[in-house]
Scaffold this active site. Structure first.
Site, PDB file in Angstrom:
ATOM      1  N   THR A 139       0.869  -1.181   0.000  1.00 31.47           N
ATOM      2  CA  THR A 139       0.000   0.000   0.000  1.00 31.47           C
ATOM      3  C   THR A 139       0.906   1.231   0.000  1.00 31.47           C
ATOM      4  O   THR A 139       2.137   1.111   0.142  1.00 31.47           O
ATOM      5  CB  THR A 139      -0.891   0.052   1.262  1.00 31.47           C
ATOM      6  OG1 THR A 139      -0.068   0.381   2.387  1.00 31.47           O
ATOM      7  CG2 THR A 139      -1.604  -1.265   1.516  1.00 31.47           C
ATOM      8  N   ASP A 140       0.299   2.429  -0.144  1.00 27.59           N
ATOM      9  CA  ASP A 140       1.110   3.653  -0.094  1.00 27.59           C
ATOM     10  C   ASP A 140       1.785   3.809   1.259  1.00 27.59           C
ATOM     11  O   ASP A 140       2.916   4.258   1.359  1.00 27.59           O
ATOM     12  CB  ASP A 140       0.234   4.879  -0.381  1.00 27.59           C
ATOM     13  CG  ASP A 140      -0.175   4.925  -1.855  1.00 27.59           C
ATOM     14  OD1 ASP A 140       0.475   4.211  -2.661  1.00 27.59           O
ATOM     15  OD2 ASP A 140      -1.138   5.636  -2.186  1.00 27.59           O
ATOM     16  N   CYS A 141       1.041   3.411   2.301  1.00 26.37           N
ATOM     17  CA  CYS A 141       1.614   3.564   3.649  1.00 26.37           C
ATOM     18  C   CYS A 141       2.477   2.379   4.070  1.00 26.37           C
ATOM     19  O   CYS A 141       3.321   2.490   4.948  1.00 26.37           O
ATOM     20  CB  CYS A 141       0.513   3.828   4.662  1.00 26.37           C
ATOM     21  SG  CYS A 141      -0.901   2.710   4.512  1.00 26.37           S
ATOM     22  N   TYR A 142       2.232   1.221   3.466  1.00 32.49           N
ATOM     23  CA  TYR A 142       3.033   0.017   3.761  1.00 32.49           C
ATOM     24  C   TYR A 142       3.548  -0.572   2.451  1.00 32.49           C
ATOM     25  O   TYR A 142       3.003  -1.556   1.947  1.00 32.49           O
ATOM     26  CB  TYR A 142       2.188  -1.025   4.495  1.00 32.49           C
ATOM     27  CG  TYR A 142       1.777  -0.646   5.891  1.00 32.49           C
ATOM     28  CD1 TYR A 142       2.718  -0.654   6.921  1.00 32.49           C
ATOM     29  CD2 TYR A 142       0.462  -0.306   6.185  1.00 32.49           C
ATOM     30  CE1 TYR A 142       2.341  -0.315   8.213  1.00 32.49           C
ATOM     31  CE2 TYR A 142       0.086   0.033   7.472  1.00 32.49           C
ATOM     32  CZ  TYR A 142       1.029   0.028   8.487  1.00 32.49           C
ATOM     33  OH  TYR A 142       0.662   0.356   9.768  1.00 32.49           O
TER      34      TYR A 142
END
Lengths: 406, 142
Positions: A139-142
């Site tokens: 993901t963008d955050c992970y």
């Protein structure tokens, strides 16, 4: 002399002062027999219990710490045993019965199930390095999609043993009426009632000494895996409404406990990975519950002996669904029981030796003042004393009730 | 009278010799073979109970050693890991000779290797895999 009434606070004061009288559930049998419940209640403050047996509904919550770059782990393996990653980023739950992903299972019967979740838990508690693999969709955050690392229990920021169903209050005695050996969670059962397997510690078993869950509730401090843990809820399949003896003891599987404790404080001796031939992997868990002798009724409850506890003999081959008979734990422990007029050798799966060791360790902890009683903050579903039989279920809940699909 | 459960290991040079027959004929011993195997490199392994009077028994075992047979007691080949064994008793369901049995009323699970017939059923029946059998690991003789 008036009636005996003791509070948790009074007993804990005695424990702090090193003056509490603590005996094991085995020792309590003789005390109640000799002195009666009144005097026993006056003299004894705490009775310790113990059990050590495979308990499949066990597992551990782990947080393995954020990686750089961070990952939201979806699929996770510990020593190739799949864990559940459907939690926050690096949280997971590893269940005791999960086999290694490449285990041949029962493809060639009976499978041996050499390594699974229970073994990983034992290895972690033993301080052994464990290979952790995780995969993610990114993901963008992970953004990280894959990590592989070696961890020890020490490295893990968080590891909590959390078992949704342990310490079954009574359990079936298993036999096999069919013509071939069957391999069950109750061990190997030889054909035509070649053996009768049972799995509780009888007079030492926690809930057989507190039949109505009067002192065992949310917040009861216990011996769990060699450390101090807690009872946090009633367990799955908790069923107080089974037929009971006059002493309150259920005649079939009834109550269960959900327990929790810090894995980092536990010891490998009390959390053993096990392989049940033809069935699967599991974890043998050591549990000991202290029972405060608040009054005469608790003295009577904890005074039960193996003669005063019974269970049902059940066929595990799906030949007959009705119990084949009722036997006492004294009969089970003697080495043979009579079923339909035939003598059948009995085989324990629960370690009486270890159960007794746990009850004695817990006794030492309390006597030395290092273990105080936890007063329950919430009680679990129970039934009234002397509830009429017609309100009780005849149904014996086991892990399977219906025949498997052919 | 002496009776012992023994593990005999034969090198490929002697694996085809009538050794057990000689124990009977020349040393007055009786035997009961529980397991016999020839491995791919032609070494042999036999588990047997050997029985006879004390002098004959020792002379027979000496004969075996003299011709190059490795003689071990069963206790050297089958052991219990006391750390792993948690004394449940599951093994007693399948042990055919009662070598694994329960001492009552203490409920201790005992292993008497002298009564063990090396059937190896306990290995997979033990939940914690406490029984250790080393027959197959020790076959190399050259």
């Amino acid at each position: 002399m008036g009636a005996v009434h003791k509070s948790y606070q009074e007993i804990n004061e005695k424990i702090r002062a090193g003056k509490a009288v603590v005996v094991t559930a085995e020792e309590m049998v003789g005390i109640v027999r000799e002195k009666g419940t009144r005097q026993a209640a006056q003299q004894v403050d705490v009775v310790t219990t113990g059990t050590f047996a495979p308990m499949c509904s066990s597992g551990v919550f782990i947080n393995f710490g954020h990686t750089d770059p961070p990952i939201k782990a979806g699929k996770v393996w510990l020593n190739d045993v799949p864990a559940y990653g459907g939690l926050a980023a690096v949280d997971l739950y590893l269940g005791a019965t999960e086999p290694a992903f490449d285990d041949p299972l029962n493809k060639i019967k009976p499978g041996t199930f050499e390594y699974g979740g229970g073994h990983v838990i034992h290895d972690l508690v033993s301080g052994k390095p464990v290979r952790l693999r995780a995969e993610a969709y990114g993901t963008d955050c992970y953004p990280n999609r894959k990590v592989e690392m070696t961890v020890t229990l020490n490295d893990l920021p968080y590891a909590v043993l959390c078992n949704p169903r342990n310490a079954y209050q009574n359990y079936n005695c298993a036999v096999n009426l069919s013509a071939r050996t069957i391999y069950t969670y109750m061990g190997a059962l030889k054909p035509r009632m070649g053996n009768a397997n049972y799995s509780t510690s009888g007079q030492l078993s926690p809930l057989l000494n507190d039949p109505y869950y009067r002192t065992t509730g949310l917040g009861t401090r216990i011996f769990l895996g060699g450390a101090q843990g807690f009872v946090v809820w009633h367990g799955s399949q908790h069923n107080p409404a089974v037929r009971r003896l006059a002493n309150g003891v259920p005649r079939a599987p009834a109550g269960t406990l959900m327990v929790l404790g810090d894995l980092k404080a536990m010891l490998p001796r009390w959390l053993m990975g096990v392989s049940m031939q033809g069935y699967g992997c599991s974890l043998a868990v050591g549990i000991g519950v202290p029972i405060p002798i608040l009054d005469e009724e608790m003295a009577a409850f904890t005074g039960v002996s193996d003669e005063d506890i019974v269970t049902q003999v059940k066929d595990y081959s799906f030949t007959q669904s009705e119990p084949l008979g009722e036997v006492s734990y004294a009969q089970l422990r003697s080495g043979a029981i009579l079923v339909n007029g035939r003598e059948v050798t009995t085989v324990p799966l629960s370690s009486y030796v270890r159960a007794k060791e746990i009850a004695n360790i817990l006794k030492d902890w309390i006597q030395s003042g290092s273990f105080l009683l936890g007063e329950p903050q919430h009680f679990f579903p129970t039934v009234q004393r002397g509830e009429p039989e017609e309100n009780m279920s005849d149904e014996v809940i086991v892990d399977f009730e219906k025949p498997p699909l052919a | 009278m002496l009776a012992r459960m023994l593990v005999l290991r034969f090198s490929r040079e002697i694996v085809d010799k009538p050794i057990i027959t000689n124990l009977v004929r020349n040393y007055n011993l009786t035997f009961n073979i529980l397991k016999a195997q020839i491995y791919p490199r032609k070494e042999g392994m036999v588990v047997l109970e050997l029985r006879g009077n004390r002098d004959d028994f020792h002379a027979g075992v000496q004969y075996l050693k003299d011709i190059g047979v490795v003689v071990e007691s069963i206790a050297q080949a089958i052991r219990r890991d006391e750390e792993k064994c948690y004394q449940c008793g599951a093994c007693t369901a399948i042990c055919p000779t009662g070598a694994l049995h329960i001492q009552r009323p203490e409920m201790c699970v005992l292993f008497e290797s002298e009564r063990c017939s090396a059937c190896e059923l306990c290995v997979k029946a033990c939940p914690s895999r406490a029984m250790i059998v080393t027959f197959d690991k020790n076959i190399a003789m050259d």
